[in-house]
Scaffold this active site. Structure first.
Site, PDB file in Angstrom:
ATOM      1  N   ARG A 225       0.884  -1.092  -0.076  1.00 19.87           N
ATOM      2  CA  ARG A 225       0.169  -0.063   0.021  1.00 19.87           C
ATOM      3  C   ARG A 225       0.864   1.332  -0.060  1.00 19.87           C
ATOM      4  O   ARG A 225       1.664   1.457   0.921  1.00 19.87           O
ATOM      5  CB  ARG A 225      -1.011  -0.043   1.360  1.00 19.87           C
ATOM      6  CG  ARG A 225      -1.837  -0.931   1.207  1.00 19.87           C
ATOM      7  CD  ARG A 225      -3.089  -0.370   0.093  1.00 19.87           C
ATOM      8  NE  ARG A 225      -4.151  -1.148   0.038  1.00 19.87           N
ATOM      9  CZ  ARG A 225      -4.400  -2.290  -0.809  1.00 19.87           C
ATOM     10  NH1 ARG A 225      -3.609  -2.467  -1.775  1.00 19.87           N
ATOM     11  NH2 ARG A 225      -5.830  -2.867  -1.052  1.00 19.87           N
ATOM     12  N   HIS A 273      -0.778  -0.289 -10.016  1.00 17.60           N
ATOM     13  CA  HIS A 273      -1.581  -1.161  -9.062  1.00 17.60           C
ATOM     14  C   HIS A 273      -2.154  -2.296  -9.996  1.00 17.60           C
ATOM     15  O   HIS A 273      -3.223  -2.554  -9.932  1.00 17.60           O
ATOM     16  CB  HIS A 273      -2.896  -0.414  -8.463  1.00 17.60           C
ATOM     17  CG  HIS A 273      -3.471  -0.893  -7.186  1.00 17.60           C
ATOM     18  ND1 HIS A 273      -3.687  -0.370  -5.938  1.00 17.60           N
ATOM     19  CD2 HIS A 273      -3.414  -2.456  -6.756  1.00 17.60           C
ATOM     20  CE1 HIS A 273      -3.851  -1.309  -5.220  1.00 17.60           C
ATOM     21  NE2 HIS A 273      -3.667  -2.434  -5.463  1.00 17.60           N
TER      22      HIS A 273
HETATM   23  N1  LIG Z   1      -0.762  -4.236  -5.440  1.00 18.02           N
HETATM   24  C1  LIG Z   1      -1.736  -5.267  -5.473  1.00 18.02           C
HETATM   25  O1  LIG Z   1      -1.972  -5.530  -6.577  1.00 18.02           O
HETATM   26  C2  LIG Z   1      -2.127  -5.844  -4.410  1.00 18.02           C
HETATM   27  C3  LIG Z   1      -2.919  -6.953  -4.272  1.00 18.02           C
HETATM   28  C4  LIG Z   1      -3.429  -7.766  -3.343  1.00 18.02           C
HETATM   29  C5  LIG Z   1      -2.893  -7.136  -1.785  1.00 18.02           C
HETATM   30  N2  LIG Z   1      -2.327  -6.114  -1.842  1.00 18.02           N
HETATM   31  C6  LIG Z   1      -1.848  -5.586  -0.772  1.00 18.02           C
HETATM   32  O2  LIG Z   1      -1.084  -6.563  -0.018  1.00 18.02           O
HETATM   33  C7  LIG Z   1      -1.457  -6.756   1.414  1.00 18.02           C
HETATM   34  C8  LIG Z   1      -1.106  -8.126   2.031  1.00 18.02           C
HETATM   35  O3  LIG Z   1      -2.043  -9.030   1.868  1.00 18.02           O
HETATM   36  P1  LIG Z   1      -2.102 -10.513   2.291  1.00 18.02           P
HETATM   37  O4  LIG Z   1      -3.447 -11.139   1.736  1.00 18.02           O
HETATM   38  O5  LIG Z   1      -0.956 -11.090   2.549  1.00 18.02           O
HETATM   39  O6  LIG Z   1      -2.498  -9.709   3.802  1.00 18.02           O
HETATM   40  P2  LIG Z   1      -2.570 -10.742   5.367  1.00 18.02           P
HETATM   41  O7  LIG Z   1      -2.815 -12.118   4.949  1.00 18.02           O
HETATM   42  O8  LIG Z   1      -3.442  -9.974   6.378  1.00 18.02           O
HETATM   43  O9  LIG Z   1      -0.986 -10.440   5.774  1.00 18.02           O
HETATM   44  C9  LIG Z   1      -0.567  -9.301   6.435  1.00 18.02           C
HETATM   45  C10 LIG Z   1       0.681  -9.405   7.027  1.00 18.02           C
HETATM   46  O10 LIG Z   1       1.177  -8.328   7.447  1.00 18.02           O
HETATM   47  C11 LIG Z   1       1.436  -8.595   8.992  1.00 18.02           C
HETATM   48  N3  LIG Z   1       1.383  -7.423   9.704  1.00 18.02           N
HETATM   49  C12 LIG Z   1       0.299  -6.724   9.791  1.00 18.02           C
HETATM   50  N4  LIG Z   1       0.204  -5.328  10.782  1.00 18.02           N
HETATM   51  C13 LIG Z   1       1.415  -5.585  11.026  1.00 18.02           C
HETATM   52  C14 LIG Z   1       2.294  -4.749  11.881  1.00 18.02           C
HETATM   53  N5  LIG Z   1       1.986  -3.818  12.482  1.00 18.02           N
HETATM   54  N6  LIG Z   1       3.706  -5.361  12.242  1.00 18.02           N
HETATM   55  C15 LIG Z   1       4.142  -6.468  11.561  1.00 18.02           C
HETATM   56  N7  LIG Z   1       3.331  -7.011  10.867  1.00 18.02           N
HETATM   57  C16 LIG Z   1       2.185  -6.664  10.517  1.00 18.02           C
HETATM   58  C17 LIG Z   1       0.707  -9.634   9.370  1.00 18.02           C
HETATM   59  O11 LIG Z   1       1.218 -10.157  10.426  1.00 18.02           O
HETATM   60  P3  LIG Z   1       0.609 -11.454  11.071  1.00 18.02           P
HETATM   61  O12 LIG Z   1       1.091 -12.666  10.101  1.00 18.02           O
HETATM   62  O13 LIG Z   1       1.235 -11.665  12.558  1.00 18.02           O
HETATM   63  O14 LIG Z   1      -0.816 -11.381  11.260  1.00 18.02           O
HETATM   64  C18 LIG Z   1       0.656 -10.808   8.212  1.00 18.02           C
HETATM   65  O15 LIG Z   1       1.816 -11.393   8.237  1.00 18.02           O
HETATM   66  C19 LIG Z   1      -2.979  -6.492   1.538  1.00 18.02           C
HETATM   67  O16 LIG Z   1      -3.277  -5.798   2.559  1.00 18.02           O
HETATM   68  C20 LIG Z   1      -2.913  -5.259   0.461  1.00 18.02           C
HETATM   69  O17 LIG Z   1      -2.896  -3.926   0.994  1.00 18.02           O
HETATM   70  C21 LIG Z   1      -1.796  -5.471  -3.113  1.00 18.02           C
END
Ligand SMILES: NC(=O)c1ccc[n+]([C@@H]2O[C@H](COP(=O)([O-])OP(=O)(O)OC[C@H]3O[C@@H](n4cnc5c(N)ncnc54)[C@H](OP(=O)(O)O)[C@@H]3O)[C@@H](O)[C@H]2O)c1
Length: 310
Positions: A225, A273
């Site tokens: 993000r 994006h």
């Molecule tokens: N550019 C694009 O096309 C695109 C597409 C899809 C998604 N995204 C982005 O990718 C992000 C990640 O997706 P995801 O499905 O992998 O999300 P997810 O499964 O919710 O994983 C989030 C990760 O971030 C960690 N995290 C959250 N808050 C934190 C903090 N304060 N300190 C340290 N680690 C923290 C979480 O830790 P824990 O494991 O301990 O919970 C988890 O490992 C999405 O939120 C979105 O913004 C972008």
């Protein structure tokens, strides 16, 4: 019984999802009526990807869950009328797309493709890049996407360190958590991948102090993000050579305005994006499984923790 599923996604997405979801629901034994115009009080499940974050959901009095099509939730969970359980999207097609985007951009910088492979200056420079085992990578965020990217890169032989909120174990990845863990991963990362969600705790997480912890000339890939990065601090770090290159897919304002300095900066690659998207064929299976669970009284998959913000 026929389950009523309301799409709040825009008609184009409804058309994309209607057939795959009907097939996926039939395959799990659910008879469903998919529409955009069911009376709100009769709806059992909402498929949710609103173009306007301020949709009033207060009329959906019997909806058992809203099932999102997006991985990110920061524009959704602040809606005070979203009182039913909300499940975000974890889709194997989305994950695979992100693994491919991240791996491609890591290899671009690891192999020095811009400078070496695409030479135009007739310089016969025979320096070869190190093997993956001598390239240190960092992945911030080890969730559905970050963990898949980190383990794939480790599988290619890269020296990968990762960081999450809670402690974690992943094959081949040095996993860290907490404040000291973040410093350890940043100081390790010649190439840093950001796959954190946007929450109050992650806003501007890559600020001037954290950028200074990276090895000089590090590369940043941000498919997470825009708000994860302090933009002014990144531009200053690029100008100073502290950051060698940034490949950015997500921005605070999208589309990125034409006069944004990122467009013109020689050390920045902008991608609009598109790192990865939800794929209807695979995402429909996830939605159908959640509806099956709802009907069977089983816990939903991928529920958002509203206190943690993701
Ligand atoms: N550019 C694009 O096309 C695109 C597409 C899809 C998604 N995204 C982005 O990718 C992000 C990640 O997706 P995801 O499905 O992998 O999300 P997810 O499964 O919710 O994983 C989030 C990760 O971030 C960690 N995290 C959250 N808050 C934190 C903090 N304060 N300190 C340290 N680690 C923290 C979480 O830790 P824990 O494991 O301990 O919970 C988890 O490992 C999405 O939120 C979105 O913004 C972008």
């Amino acid at each position: 019984m026929i389950v009523k599923v309301q799409f709040i996604t825009g008609t184009e997405r409804f058309e994309e999802y209607r057939e795959p979801l009907a097939r996926a629901l039939a395959a799990v034994g659910i008879a469903a009526d998919l529409a955009e115009d069911h009376p709100e009080a009769e709806v059992d499940y909402i498929v949710y990807a609103p173009s306007d974050a301020a949709v009033d959901l207060s009329g959906y009095s019997r909806a058992r869950a809203a099932l999102g099509l997006w991985a990110g939730v920061e524009t959704i969970i602040g809606n005070p009328t979203l009182t039913m359980p909300y499940a975000r999207m974890v889709d194997e097609g989305l994950t695979q797309g992100m693994v491919e985007w991240v791996t491609g951009h890591v290899l671009r910088h690891h192999l020095g493709m811009d400078a070496d492979t695409c030479r135009r200056d007739a310089a016969w420079d025979t320096r070869v890049p190190p093997l993956a085992g001598n390239r240190r990578l960092g992945v911030l965020g080890l969730g559905a996407l970050g963990a898949a990217c980190a383990t794939t890169l480790a599988g290619l032989g890269f020296d990968v360190a990762g960081w999450s909120r809670r402690p974690k174990t992943l094959d081949g990845v040095a996993c860290h958590a907490g404040g000291d863990g973040l410093a350890a991963v940043l100081s390790h990362a010649e190439i840093l991948v950001l796959l954190l969600p946007h929450t109050a705790a992650t806003e501007n997480i890559l600020d001037a102090d954290r950028l200074a912890l990276l090895p000089k000339g590090a590369v940043i890939l941000n498919p997470g993000r825009g708000a994860l990065i302090d933009d002014a601090a990144l531009l200053a770090a690029l100008d100073a050579g502290q950051v060698g290159h940034a490949t950015l897919d997500a921005f605070r304002v999208e589309p990125l305005p034409p006069d944004d300095p990122y467009w013109a900066h020689p050390g920045v690659t902008v991608t609009p994006h598109l790192a990865s998207v939800t794929r209807p064929e695979t995402a429909a299976l996830v939605i159908a499984e959640n509806i099956r669970r709802g009907e069977a009284g089983e816990p939903f998959l991928h529920l958002v923790d509203r206190d943690a913000g993701y």
